[in-house]
Design a protein around this motif. Structure first.
Motif, PDB file in Angstrom:
ATOM      1  N   PRO A   1      36.802 -28.207 -41.057  1.00  0.00           N
ATOM      2  CA  PRO A   1      36.198 -28.463 -39.497  1.00  0.00           C
ATOM      3  C   PRO A   1      37.263 -27.569 -38.745  1.00  0.00           C
ATOM      4  O   PRO A   1      38.042 -27.586 -38.301  1.00  0.00           O
ATOM      5  N   ASP A   2      36.638 -27.051 -37.301  1.00  0.00           N
ATOM      6  CA  ASP A   2      36.894 -26.092 -36.253  1.00  0.00           C
ATOM      7  C   ASP A   2      37.884 -25.724 -37.061  1.00  0.00           C
ATOM      8  O   ASP A   2      38.562 -24.887 -36.373  1.00  0.00           O
TER       9      ASP A   2
ATOM     10  N   ALA B   1      32.983 -16.637 -34.067  1.00  0.00           N
ATOM     11  CA  ALA B   1      31.422 -17.246 -34.212  1.00  0.00           C
ATOM     12  C   ALA B   1      30.353 -15.523 -34.937  1.00  0.00           C
ATOM     13  O   ALA B   1      29.134 -15.596 -35.252  1.00  0.00           O
ATOM     14  N   GLU B   2      30.698 -14.636 -33.827  1.00  0.00           N
ATOM     15  CA  GLU B   2      30.111 -13.022 -34.214  1.00  0.00           C
ATOM     16  C   GLU B   2      29.946 -12.958 -34.778  1.00  0.00           C
ATOM     17  O   GLU B   2      29.254 -12.168 -35.803  1.00  0.00           O
TER      18      GLU B   2
ATOM     19  N   PHE C   1      25.831 -13.931 -42.512  1.00  0.00           N
ATOM     20  CA  PHE C   1      25.445 -14.751 -42.936  1.00  0.00           C
ATOM     21  C   PHE C   1      23.883 -14.318 -42.641  1.00  0.00           C
ATOM     22  O   PHE C   1      23.368 -14.325 -43.769  1.00  0.00           O
TER      23      PHE C   1
ATOM     24  N   ARG D   1      22.310 -25.395 -40.463  1.00  0.00           N
ATOM     25  CA  ARG D   1      22.709 -24.381 -41.304  1.00  0.00           C
ATOM     26  C   ARG D   1      22.890 -23.410 -40.118  1.00  0.00           C
ATOM     27  O   ARG D   1      22.144 -23.475 -38.647  1.00  0.00           O
ATOM     28  N   ARG D   2      24.102 -22.322 -40.855  1.00  0.00           N
ATOM     29  CA  ARG D   2      24.071 -21.173 -39.455  1.00  0.00           C
ATOM     30  C   ARG D   2      25.342 -21.172 -38.376  1.00  0.00           C
ATOM     31  O   ARG D   2      25.242 -21.219 -37.375  1.00  0.00           O
ATOM     32  N   VAL D   3      25.980 -22.411 -38.614  1.00  0.00           N
ATOM     33  CA  VAL D   3      26.920 -22.665 -37.669  1.00  0.00           C
ATOM     34  C   VAL D   3      28.155 -21.778 -38.501  1.00  0.00           C
ATOM     35  O   VAL D   3      28.109 -22.639 -39.424  1.00  0.00           O
ATOM     36  N   TYR D   4      28.778 -21.957 -37.693  1.00  0.00           N
ATOM     37  CA  TYR D   4      29.957 -20.788 -37.742  1.00  0.00           C
ATOM     38  C   TYR D   4      30.994 -22.077 -38.213  1.00  0.00           C
ATOM     39  O   TYR D   4      32.689 -22.130 -38.456  1.00  0.00           O
ATOM     40  N   THR D   5      31.468 -23.248 -37.034  1.00  0.00           N
ATOM     41  CA  THR D   5      32.148 -24.070 -37.783  1.00  0.00           C
ATOM     42  C   THR D   5      31.179 -25.588 -37.531  1.00  0.00           C
ATOM     43  O   THR D   5      30.131 -25.458 -36.846  1.00  0.00           O
ATOM     44  N   TYR D   6      31.973 -26.314 -37.546  1.00  0.00           N
ATOM     45  CA  TYR D   6      32.174 -27.999 -37.129  1.00  0.00           C
ATOM     46  C   TYR D   6      32.750 -28.480 -36.957  1.00  0.00           C
ATOM     47  O   TYR D   6      33.397 -28.414 -37.226  1.00  0.00           O
TER      48      TYR D   6
ATOM     49  N   ASN E   1      28.249 -14.355 -37.911  1.00  0.00           N
ATOM     50  CA  ASN E   1      26.570 -15.290 -37.599  1.00  0.00           C
ATOM     51  C   ASN E   1      26.290 -12.634 -38.215  1.00  0.00           C
ATOM     52  O   ASN E   1      25.226 -13.163 -38.818  1.00  0.00           O
TER      53      ASN E   1
ATOM     54  N   ASP F   1      39.011 -21.164 -37.406  1.00  0.00           N
ATOM     55  CA  ASP F   1      38.733 -20.205 -36.524  1.00  0.00           C
ATOM     56  C   ASP F   1      39.872 -18.913 -37.499  1.00  0.00           C
ATOM     57  O   ASP F   1      39.940 -17.251 -37.058  1.00  0.00           O
TER      58      ASP F   1
END
Lengths: 353, 127, 868
Positions: free
Chosen positions: C103-104, C110-111, C117, C493-498, C114, C106
Motif C-alpha cells: 500500500p501507499d 500516478a501519471e 495501464f 480497478r485502475r487505482v495506482y495505489t491504495y 495511468n 510510490d
C-alpha cells in the motif's frame, strides 16, 4: 514508501471503522452450501469496503446471490475438469462416440439452458428491488475531481444541507441517492450497502440504499477519472433514526466558533488567504462553492476524500501541498505560508466539529 | 446412405439461409432494445404497453424462427437415414450439413429470443 | 446431380445470369476420375515444373527479402511483432504489479501508472490479441486449405507494415512520457478534456491499426470462401477455417463502429465539434456504446481463433476426427451472433433502464450455451479417442481449466445486479484475465508448440514446454485467483495505489508474486521459441494429424503446395491414402508455372468447384511505401500538422493505385489455361466470381457498418435528449440536399451505364459516362457540403452531426471518384477492355454502396430533422 508523519494513509479513521476481524463477515450464513464452500473465505471477507461484509439489504441480497453462484461455479468447475482429467489421465480408453455426442447435447445444451434460465429469472427479478424508490431522505451526490459533493434533502426541505465526502444514512429506511458529475465520469460505490452507479456529466442517475445496521464504512469512486482516481474515496456512517435526526440537526447548524487563540488566528488566516473563495463555512464570510463545504469538516471520519485521516498533522500536510497527497489536486499549495500560520489554520479547521 | 433422391436446389447451398434464424434473433434484440429506450425516454414509466409490444415482437420472431427451423429440419432430412455426421464429399452431405447446422442455430435462436424477452416480464419498470 | 460420376464442369458452372457476367467458364472434367488420379507422372516433367514453381515463389534475395509478400514470411513477421508487443505490454503489467505490491507505494507516479495501464490494455488488445489472430491465420490458413497463398498477398504485407508503424508509434509514446492515459476505453469527457497528445496518439494510432485489421479480415474471409482446394465443400472445411470465417465477419461488423466513434472523437478533439460534450447537447454515453459495440465482440474475436487452434490440436491428440463437427460450427456461428448482443454489459452501472440492462444480461447468459457446446465437444472428442500425451494438449487442457473458471465468473458478472458490485473492481480484472489467458494465451502457446514443426520444420523442446507450462499455470492462478476476493473486498480497478488497512495488502502482495512466476514461464517459452534448434526434422507429420497442412515440404518451399489437391474428406491425410505423395509429385492441379506468374485456384463458395486461376501479386516495395504514407496521414494529425498529413494521404492513395494498376486484374496472355487433371480454367473474370469483387464487397459491408453507427448516433441523440434537434436550431438547406441526392443518383446511373457500354464495346460512350459520373459525384458531395455550410458545427451537437454525415459522404465520394478515374485511365491505356473489365465491376459495386450512403445522408440531413 515515503516516510512522513501523516503519509501513512491508513483507512481514514481506522480505529472507528468496522474492524477487519473475521467476526464481521457476512454475519448470516444462510444455506448449507454456503457453509460448505465459504469457510476459507469467511476468514478473509470482512473489511470497511467489502461487498461481502454487508450492512444494507441490497448488498446483502447481492452477497447471497454471489455465494449461491459461487457454490454452483465450484461444483461445475470440478465436474468439467474432473471429466477432463478422467478421460485424459485416469481412464483414457476410447468410449463409443454415441456417448460423447450425448455428453455434448446434455452438457452443452440442455443443462446450461435450464440452469441459466433459472439464474437469469432470479437475477432479473431482484433488479426492481435494488432500484426501488426511496421513502424519505434524498442525498444528492456530485462527483468532482477528486471528491464528492454531498447535499442532503430531508423530506420537504427547500434548501439542502451541504456537506462533502461523507454519506450519513438512517438505518431502516430506504434513502434515495441522486448522482451527478461535474467534469468527467465517476462512479459511486459503497460496497457494504449496495452496488455502484455511475455519475455522468449531463445526466442525473439515481439509486437507493437501505441500511440495516449502524456502522462506519468506506466507499470509493469506481470509474477511472484521472490522476487521483485512487484517492477519490469517502466515508459513510449509518445511524439509528433518532441518532440520525440529531446528527442532521447538528449538520444543518452553523460552524463552531474557534476555541483558543491559535484557532482564532487560524480563522483569520483562513479568511485572509481567500480560502472562502472556494470553501464555505456556514456562519462565516466563507461562502465559496468550488471546493468541499468545510462547515463540519472535523466531524467527518477522513480528510481530502478519504485520502488522509482527520488529524491536525494531516491538515497541515494537506494545506501545505495538496498535490503531493493527491496528484493533480485542484487546490493550490500554501507552502509559501509560515508554518505557524498553517498550523493555526489546521487548528481552526480541526475545531469545526 | 441416400435412400431417396432429393433435388439439390440453390437454397440448399445458401449460407445465408443457415444464419437466418440468428439474424432474426438480432433484429428482435435490436427492436426490443430500441423500443425500450424510446418508451422509457419518451412515453413514460408505465411499462404495461411496452411489455405487450415486446411480447408481440417475440411471438412474431419465434414464429419466423420456427418456420426456418422446420425448413432447416427438412433440409437436414434426419429421418431418412438417421445420419448426423455429414462428412462426405457429396451434394447430399453438404445439403444436410447446412440443414443440420441451420436447424441447431434455429433452436439456439429460439431459446435466445425467449431469454431476451424475460426482462420485460420480470422487471416491468423503467427505473 | 451426383458427384459420383465426373462430368462436364461447364454444365455446373453455367448459371442463369451467365451472360450478364460474360463469364469465362471452367471447361473439362471435374471432379477428376480415379483413372486421372492414378495416372503416372513423368519425373522429368515434374522436376522441370518444380524448378519453375520454385523460381516464381522464392523470396527475393538479400535485403530485398523485406519486400516479400508470401504468407509464410509476412505471417512470421506479423506474429513475431505481435509477440514482441505482448512482451512489452506484459512488462508494463509487471511494473504495475510492483507498484501495487504494497500500500501507499510510490515506485511510479500516478501519471505513469495511468499511462501503463492504458497501454497494457490497449497493446494487449490492439497490438497483440487481434493482430496475433490475423498473423497466425495468414501464416496457417493457406496451408489448411492447400492454397498457394492468400488471395491478396500484398494486402497482407500492407497490413503488416501498417501494424508495425502504428504499433511502434503508439508504444513509443510511452518513452516520451506522453502516452495515452485515459484507459484503453478512452472514455470522454476525461479524454476530450485532456490537453496532451495522449488521446490523439491513441485514437489515430489505433485507427490506423484497425484499418489494417479490417484489411486482414477481408483477406481472410475471401481466402476462406474462395481459395479452398477443389472438392473441399463447406461441410469439409477444417474447423479452423470456420472460425476464421466467423471471426473475419465479426471484425467486419465490430471494428467499424469504433472507427466511426474515433471519427467523432477526433472531430471533437481537433475541431471542437461537441459530440460528447453535454453542455452543447452531446452525450459521453454515445462513445461508450460505440466503443463497446466493438469492445465486446472483440473479446470473442480474440477467443474464437484460439479455440480454433484448440480445435486443430484436440483431434490430433485424440487421434480421431472431432466429435460434433456440426455442433462446433453451430457454436462458432451462434457465438458470433450472440456476442453482438452483449455490449451494454460493460455499461450496467451507467443508469440505463433496468429492462434495457435485462436484455443484455439475457444475451450474456445465452452466449454461454454455444460456448459450453464448444468445450463439451472437445471433452467428447477426448472421450471418444485414445488420447496421446502430446505437449500442446497439456497447454490446451490448462486453457480449458482456466477458461471454464473465467466463463463461470462470466456467468456471474453477466447478471446485472451482481455486476453492480463487481463492475470496475478487481473481481472483473480477475475474470477477464481468466477468460483471456485461458481463452487466448494458453491455446496460443499450445498452438505454437503444435504448429512450430510446420512453420520452422523443427520441434520445440518438450522439457522447456513443460517447465514453461507449469510456471505459467501456477503463477497465473497465484496472481489472479486472489483478485476475485480483492475485488469483492472493494478494491476498484485502475487505482495506482491504495491505503493500508482496508484488507487488500496481503492479497495484492500474493498477486504480485504470482505475476513474476507467470513472467518466468512466458520467458522460458520465449527462449524456447527463439533459441537455435539445430537440424531440420525428419518426419513431416510429427503429430500424425489429419489436416492438409502436414503435407508441407521439408525443407521449406515457398510455393505453399507443390500441386493443389482434390479433397474429399475433413481429414485428407487420414482418409485419402497417397494424397501427400501425389501432391509432391505434382499430380494434382496447377503443378506448373509456365508463364512465370504466381497463381492459385479460386473455387466456388459452397461446393469449392474450380472457377478461376487467380494471378496473385508478388514481392514489392510499393506496399511498404503505401503503409508508410498511410502512417503519415494518420500520425501527423496527432500533432495538428495537417499539410504533411494531406501530402501523405495523397501519396498513399498514389501508391495504392500504382500497386493495383501494376499487379491486379492484368490482362492475361490467354483467356484460359490448362491446370491439369483435364481441367481448363479462365485466367480472368470480372464480377462476383472474382476475388477482387469479393474484397470490395466485404470491405464495403464493413464500411456500411461504420456508417450505420453514425446513423445510430443521430438517433441516439434523439432518444437521449428531449431537445434534439433543438427547437430553434437552424436546419440544412433543403434545396442543396435535394440537389445532392439527385446528383449522386445520376453519378451512380452513369457508372452503371459505363459498365454496360464498355461491355457493348461503345468505348467512347463508356469513357464519357465514367468521366461524367466522376463530375456528378464531386458535385453531389459539394452540394451536400453546401447544404450544411451555413451551420456552425461547434455550436451544438445537432449541426455537428449533420456536418459529420456530410464529411463522411464527401470522403467516400472521393474514393468513388478515384475509382472512376482509375477505370477511365484503364480504358484509355488498355488496362480495361470490353471483356476484361474487373475494375469497372468493382467501381460499380462501390458506387452501389456510395449511393446508399449518399441517399441516407441526404435523408438524415434534409428530411429526418423535420420529422423528429
Amino acid at each position: 514508501m515515503r516516510p512522513s508523519d501523516c503519509r501513512v494513509r491508513v483507512s481514514p479513521g481506522a480505529p472507528t471503522l468496522k474492524s477487519l476481524t473475521p467476526a464481521g463477515c457476512a454475519g448470516r450464513p444462510r444455506r448449507a452450501v454456503f457453509a460448505l464452500v465459504a469457510p476459507a473465505l469467511l476468514a478473509a471477507c470482512g473489511g470497511p469496503q467489502s461487498a461481502l461484509d454487508t450492512a444494507g439489504s441490497d448488498a446483502a441480497t447481492l452477497s447471497h446471490l454471489f455465494y449461491v453462484m459461487l457454490a454452483g461455479a465450484v461444483v461445475l468447475w470440478l465436474a468439467m475438469n474432473g471429466l477432463m482429467l478422467w478421460v485424459w489421465r485416469i481412464d483414457p480408453r476410447p468410449m463409443p462416440p454415441r456417448y460423447a455426442r450425448r455428453l455434448i447435447f446434455a452438457g452443452g445444451i440442455v443443462f446450461p439452458t435450464v440452469v441459466l434460465a433459472a439464474l437469469l429469472s432470479w437475477g432479473l427479478s431482484i433488479m426492481p428491488d435494488q432500484r426501488a424508490p426511496g421513502d424519505g431522505l434524498r442525498v444528492e451526490v456530485t462527483g468532482e475531481q477528486w471528491w464528492f459533493r454531498v447535499h442532503y434533502w430531508p423530506e420537504g426541505a427547500t434548501e439542502p444541507v451541504r456537506s462533502a465526502n461523507e454519506i450519513v444514512l438512517p438505518v431502516g429506511s430506504r434513502s434515495e441517492i441522486t448522482l451527478e458529475a461535474d467534469q468527467v465520469i465517476h462512479s459511486f460505490w459503497l460496497p457494504s450497502l449496495a452496488g455502484k452507479t455511475d455519475m455522468i456529466p449531463g445526466r442525473t442517475n439515481r439509486m437507493s440504499m437501505e441500511p440495516t445496521e449502524p456502522g462506519e464504512f468506506r466507499g470509493q469512486c469506481a470509474e477511472f477519472c484521472g490522476d487521483s482516481h485512487a484517492w477519490m474515496a469517502f466515508t459513510a456512517k449509518t445511524m439509528m433514526p433518532e441518532e440520525f435526526d440529531a446528527w442532521l440537526a447538528a449538520e444543518t447548524g452553523p460552524a463552531a466558533q474557534p476555541e483558543g487563540a491559535l484557532a482564532e488566528a487560524g480563522r483569520e488566516a483562513f479568511m485572509a488567504q481567500g480560502c472562502g473563495g472556494c470553501h464555505a463555512i456556514r456562519g462565516t464570510p466563507a461562502r465559496g462553492r468550488v471546493g468541499p463545504d468545510l462547515t463540519h469538516l472535523a466531524s467527518r471520519l477522513s480528510l481530502a476524500a478519504g485520502a488522509l485521516p482527520m488529524t491536525r498533522a494531516a491538515l497541515v500536510r494537506w494545506i501545505e501541498d495538496p498535490a503531493a497527497v493527491k496528484p493533480g489536486a485542484k487546490m493550490p499549495a500554501y507552502d509559501h505560508l509560515a508554518p505557524d500560520t498553517i498550523e493555526a489554520m489546521a487548528a481552526y479547521l480541526e475545531g469545526l466539529e | 446412405m441416400p435412400t431417396r433422391p432429393v433435388e439439390d436446389l440453390p437454397r440448399h447451398r445458401n449460407l445465408f439461409l443457415m444464419v437466418a434464424a440468428p439474424t432474426i434473433w438480432a433484429v428482435h434484440f435490436v427492436a426490443a432494445y430500441a423500443t425500450t429506450a424510446i418508451w422509457c425516454e419518451k412515453v413514460g414509466a408505465d411499462t404495461a404497453g411496452l411489455t405487450w409490444l415486446v411480447t408481440g415482437y417475440t411471438v412474431a420472431a419465434e414464429a419466423l424462427i420456427a418456420w426456418f427451423g422446420v425448413s432447416m429440419w427438412r433440409q437436414w432430412d434426419y429421418m431418412d437415414d438417421q445420419d448426423y455426421i455429414h462428412d462426405g464429399a457429396t451434394d447430399e452431405d453438404r445439403r444436410e450439413f447446412l440443414g443440420h447446422a441451420g436447424f441447431m442455430l434455429a433452436c439456439l435462436s429460439f431459446v435466445a429470443v425467449i431469454f431476451t424477452t424475460m426482462p420485460v416480464w420480470l422487471i416491468g419498470s423503467c427505473a | 446431380m451426383s458427384d459420383a460420376t465426373p462430368d462436364d464442369i461447364a454444365h455446373h458452372s453455367r448459371r442463369r445470369d451467365a451472360d450478364k457476367y460474360d463469364v469465362r467458364l471452367a471447361k473439362g472434367t471435374y471432379p477428376p476420375t480415379e483413372e486421372m488420379l492414378n495416372a503416372p507422372i513423368d519425373p522429368e516433367t515434374a522436376k522441370a515444373q518444380a524448378d519453375r514453381l520454385r523460381e516464381v515463389w522464392d523470396d527475393p534475395p538479400g535485403w530485398r527479402y523485406w519486400s516479400a509478400v508470401n504468407n509464410s514470411e509476412v505471417g512470421v513477421w506479423y506474429s513475431m511483432t505481435a509477440f514482441g508487443f505482448m512482451l512489452i505490454a506484459g512488462g508494463l503489467a509487471l511494473v504495475m504489479r510492483l507498484q501495487l505490491a504494497v500500500p501507499d507505494n510510490d515506485l511510479i507516479s500516478a501519471e505513469r501508472f495511468n499511462q501503463f495501464f492504458t497501454m497494457h490494455g490497449s497493446a494487449m488488445m490492439f497490438l497483440f490479441a487481434v493482430p496475433m489472430f490475423e498473423a497466425v491465420s495468414i501464416l496457417l490458413l493457406p496451408a489448411f486449405l492447400g492454397a498457394r497463398d492468400m488471395p491478396f498477398p500484398r494486402l497482407s504485407a500492407y497490413g503488416y507494415w501498417a501494424f508495425l508503424i502504428g504499433g511502434i508509434f503508439v508504444m513509443g509514446s510511452l518513452l516520451f512520457g506522453v502516452g495515452p492515459e485515459g484507459g484503453w476505453f478512452m472514455y470522454p469527457p476525461l479524454t476530450t478534456l485532456d490537453e496532451g497528445v495522449g488521446p490523439d496518439i491513441w485514437l489515430l494510432g489505433l485507427s490506423f491499426i484497425e484499418v489494417a485489421s479490417i484489411a486482414a479480415a477481408v483477406e481472410l474471409i475471401v481466402g476462406t470462401i474462395k481459395c479452398r482446394p477443389p472438392g473441399m465443400r463447406i461441410n469439409l472445411m477444417p474447423l479452423y477455417a470456420w472460425y476464421v470465417l466467423v471471426v473475419g465477419a465479426m471484425i467486419l461488423f465490430a471494428f467499424p463502429p469504433l472507427i466511426a466513434g474515433d471519427f467523432l472523437f477526433e472531430m471533437q478533439r481537433s475541431f471542437d465539434w461537441p459530440f460528447f460534450d453535454p453542455e452543447r447537447g452531446g452525450d459521453p454515453l454515445l462513445w461508450q456504446h460505440l466503443f463497446w459495440i466493438f469492445g465486446h465482440p472483440e473479446v470473442y474475436i480474440i477467443f474464437l481463433p484460439s479455440i480454433a487452434v484448440a480445435a486443430m490440436v484436440v483431434p490430433a491428440a485424440a487421434q480421431r476426427p472431432m466429435v460434433g463437427y456440426n455442433w462446433i460450427v453451430l457454436s462458432a456461428v451462434g457465438t458470433g451472433f450472440l456476442s453482438f448482443g452483449l455490449w451494454v454489459h460493460h455499461m450496467f452501472t451507467t443508469g440505463l433502464p433496468s429492462i434495457s440492462l435485462g436484455f443484455f444480461s439475457a444475451a450474456s447468459e445465452a452466449v454461454v450455451i454455444p460456448t459450453g457446446v464448444q468445450l463439451f465437444a472437445f471433452v467428447a472428442t477426448l472421450m471418444a479417442g485414445r488420447v496421446k500425451m502430446i505437449l500442446p494438449m497439456l497447454w490446451i487442457a490448462g486453457a480449458l481449466a482456466i477458461f471454464t473458471a473465467g466463463g463461470l465468473t462470466g456467468v456471474m458478472v453477466a447478471l446485472a445486479p451482481f455486476d453492480w458490485q463487481a463492475h470496475d473492481s478487481y473481481f472483473v480484472v480477475a475474470h477477464l484475465h481468466y477468460t483471456l489467458f485461458g481463452g487466448m494465451v494458453f491455446p496460443l502457446i499450445g498452438g505454437i508448440y503444435f504448429f512450430y514443426p510446420f512453420i520452422r520444420k523443427q520441434k520445440m523442446s518438450d522439457r522447456l514446454g513443460r517447465i514453461s507450462f507449469w510456471l505459467t499455470f501456477t503463477g497465473f492462478n497465484i496472481c489472479f485467483l486472489p483478485m476475485h476476493l480483492t475485488g469483492l473486498l472493494g478494491m476498484p480497478r485502475r487505482v495506482y495505489t491504495y491505503p493500508a488497512g482496508v484488507g487488500w495488502d496481503t492479497l495484492n502482495m500474493i498477486s504480485t508474486l504470482g505475476s513474476f512466476v507467470v513472467a518466468a514461464g512466458i520467458l522460458v517459452f520465449a527462449w524456447d521459441l527463439v533459441r537455435p534448434k539445430g537440424k531440420l526434422m525428419e518426419e513431416r507429420n510429427p503429430w500424425n494429424a489429419g489436416s492438409l497442412m502436414w503435407a508441407h515440404d521439408i525443407p521449406d518451399q515457398f510455393w505453399g503446395v507443390r500441386s493443389i489437391p482434390y479433397v474429399t474428406s475433413r481429414n485428407p491425410l487420414w482418409d485419402q491414402p497417397g494424397i501427400v505423395e501425389r501432391m509432391d509429385a505434382g499430380g494434382y492441379y496447377l503443378p506448373d508455372a509456365q508463364e512465370g506468374l504466381r497463381e492459385t485456384i479460386i473455387t466456388s463458395a459452397i461446393d469449392a468447384r474450380p472457377q478461376l486461376v487467380a494471378r496473385v501479386t508478388g514481392p514489392a516495395w510499393v506496399t511498404v511505401w503505401a503503409a508508410v504514407f498511410t502512417g503519415g496521414a494518420f500520425i501527423f494529425p496527432t500533432f495538428h500538422w495537417y499539410p504533411p498529413a494531406v501530402v501523405c494521404a495523397v501519396l498513399a492513395v498514389g501508391c495504392v493505385c500504382y500497386w493495383l494498376w501494376t499487379s491486379t486484374a492484368l490482362i492475361p496472355e490467354a483467356p484460359e489455361k490448362d491446370v491439369g487433371l483435364g481441367l481448363t480454367l479462365p485466367t480472368y473474370v470480372s464480377g462476383p466470381s472474382a476475388p477482387g469483387w469479393w474484397g470490395v464487397f466485404i470491405t464495403m459491408l464493413g464500411d456500411m457498418t461504420a456508417f450505420a453507427s453514425l446513423v445510430f448516433g443521430m438517433f441516439f441523440y434523439w432518444t437521449a435528449d428531449a431537445d434534439f434537434p433543438p427547437p430553434l436550431a437552424e436546419h440544412a438547406s433543403g434545396a442543396w440536399v435535394l440537389a445532392s441526392a439527385l446528383l449522386f443518383t445520376a453519378g451512380w446511373a452513369a457508372t452503371r451505364a459505363a459498365r454496360k457500354l464498355n461491355r457493348l464495346e461503345r468505348i467512347g460512350q463508356a469513357r464519357a459516362a465514367l468521366g461524367g459520373g466522376a463530375a456528378l459525384g464531386i458535385s453531389g458531395a459539394a452540394a451536400l457540403i453546401a447544404s450544411v455550410m451555413g451551420l456552425d458545427p461547434t455550436s451544438h451537437v445537432y449541426p455537428a452531426m449533420l456536418w459529420a454525415l456530410a464529411v463522411w459522404t464527401a470522403v467516400h465520394t472521393l474514393g468513388g471518384v478515384i475509382m472512376q478515374l482509375y477505370c477511365l485511365a484503364g480504358s484509355i491505356w488498355g488496362k480495361v477492355l470490353p471483356h476484361y473489365d474487373a475494375p469497372v465491376w468493382n467501381t460499380c459495386l462501390y458506387w452501389h454502396f456510395l449511393l446508399i450512403t449518399a441517399l441516407v445522408s441526404a435523408l438524415l440531413v434534409g428530411v429526418v430533422p423535420g420529422v423528429l
